[in-house]
Enzyme design. Structure first.
Site, mmCIF file in Angstrom:
data_model
loop_
_atom_site.group_PDB
_atom_site.id
_atom_site.type_symbol
_atom_site.label_atom_id
_atom_site.label_comp_id
_atom_site.label_asym_id
_atom_site.label_seq_id
_atom_site.Cartn_x
_atom_site.Cartn_y
_atom_site.Cartn_z
ATOM 1 N N LYS A 53 0.929 -1.278 -0.121
ATOM 2 C CA LYS A 53 0.140 -0.053 -0.047
ATOM 3 C C LYS A 53 0.879 1.309 0.036
ATOM 4 O O LYS A 53 0.604 2.278 -0.902
ATOM 5 C CB LYS A 53 -1.101 0.069 1.316
ATOM 6 N N GLN A 97 -4.515 -1.285 9.913
ATOM 7 C CA GLN A 97 -4.401 -2.746 9.225
ATOM 8 C C GLN A 97 -4.816 -3.785 10.096
ATOM 9 O O GLN A 97 -4.766 -3.707 11.406
ATOM 10 C CB GLN A 97 -3.206 -2.882 8.978
ATOM 11 N N ASP A 120 -11.127 2.603 4.513
ATOM 12 C CA ASP A 120 -11.398 0.953 4.351
ATOM 13 C C ASP A 120 -12.885 0.785 4.282
ATOM 14 O O ASP A 120 -13.233 -0.185 4.052
ATOM 15 C CB ASP A 120 -10.999 0.364 5.687
#
Ligand code: GUN
Length: 283
Positions: A53, A97, A120
């Site tokens: 990412k 994460q 997200d």
């Protein structure tokens, strides 16, 4: 014999588009979108995802900051960091994460992220909006799968879609996105009885389990579209859930692992970061 969906190429094209869009945003606002990623602990898979990412952000002109913490970080400390990032006007996107260590309540953390920075799409405001067919900041992997199906002109409306995964990261949001496109959706999971009975009915079969060779040729309908979201590492080799070599003979379209859904997840994250930036700056 199936055609192969090239997720790597699609993701690279999206990255190019994002790069141009970021250049235009820099001209207009004199700043680039910024993404803050929080990594707690040292789960090897998470380390890889976070570095992919980071690299993708850099390549497309998005600022990327990684905040690393040991797995002894308390929930309170993590909430404090999130609240700091929520208040920081220079940060447009926040990504925590997953998975988090067991002593941290993931739902509480997702709720704490400002929904306008929630790249997200896991905050309840964004998952609630998804329920109402609004996909502005939608989870990256499901959104990436939808983009792939659209790009390859796969008919979603009226199709039988079978998803093997019922998580909040993949299965549940993906089911909502497909329902809003008028598919008939079956969601299977670890407690599903006779999985094959379901998979054989799928015009579109999507597996996100992480178990090599879970999906064999005899479980797939002739000419089905097969999307493999699974990742497992056996003897250092990365595999998906699908017995690719044999299923390919029967399917009409299939994604490889690696080079399928994975790169698309990262590409959608870039899209969401730009979207978050625009929501924060455009009135
Ligand atoms: N872990 C596995 N997939 C994801 C994802 O899409 N987002 C985050 N934050 N963590 C993950």
């Amino acid at each position: 014999m199936a055609a192969i969906i090239d997720g790597k190429k699609m993701a690279s094209d999206i990255k190019e588009e994002i790069k141009t869009e970021v250049e235009n945003l820099v001209k207009e606002y004199r700043k680039s979108p910024s993404l803050a990623t929080i990594l707690v602990g040292n789960n090897p898979a998470s380390e890889i995802y976070v570095s992919l990412k980071y690299k993708a952000c850099k390549e497309s002109g998005i600022n990327s900051l990684i905040y690393r913490f040991s797995d002894t970080l308390t929930e309170e400390e993590l909430l404090k960091k999130i609240s700091e990032l929520n208040a920081n006007k220079e940060i447009n996107g926040i990504l925590v994460q997953l998975p988090l260590p067991k002593h941290i309540n993931t739902e509480m953390i997702m709720e704490a992220i400002n929904y306008k920075k929630d790249v997200d799409g896991f905050n309840p405001v964004n998952s609630g909006r998804l329920m109402n067919n609004c996909e502005t900041l939608a989870p990256c992997t499901p959104k990436g799968i939808i983009l792939m199906l659209e790009k390859y002109n796969v008919e979603i409306e009226g199709s039988n879609v079978v998803i093997i995964n019922h998580s909040s990261v993949v299965g549940k949001p993906l089911a909502l996105m497909l329902l809003s496109r008028n598919a008939t959706v079956t969601v299977c999971h670890i407690w599903t009885k006779n999985l094959k009975e379901h998979t054989l009915k799928a015009d579109i079969l999507i597996s996100a389990v992480g178990k090599r060779d879970l999906i064999t040729e005899d479980m797939v309908k002739e000419n089905a579209v097969v999307i493999d979201v699974g990742i497992s590492r056996v003897n250092g080799k990365i595999s998906g859930d699908v017995d690719f070599k044999n299923v390919k003979k029967k399917a009409s379209l299939i994604t490889p692992v690696p080079g399928g859904v994975g790169p698309m997840t990262v590409a959608v994250l870039l899209k969401n970061t730009v979207e978050a930036f625009k929501m924060q700056y455009k009135r």
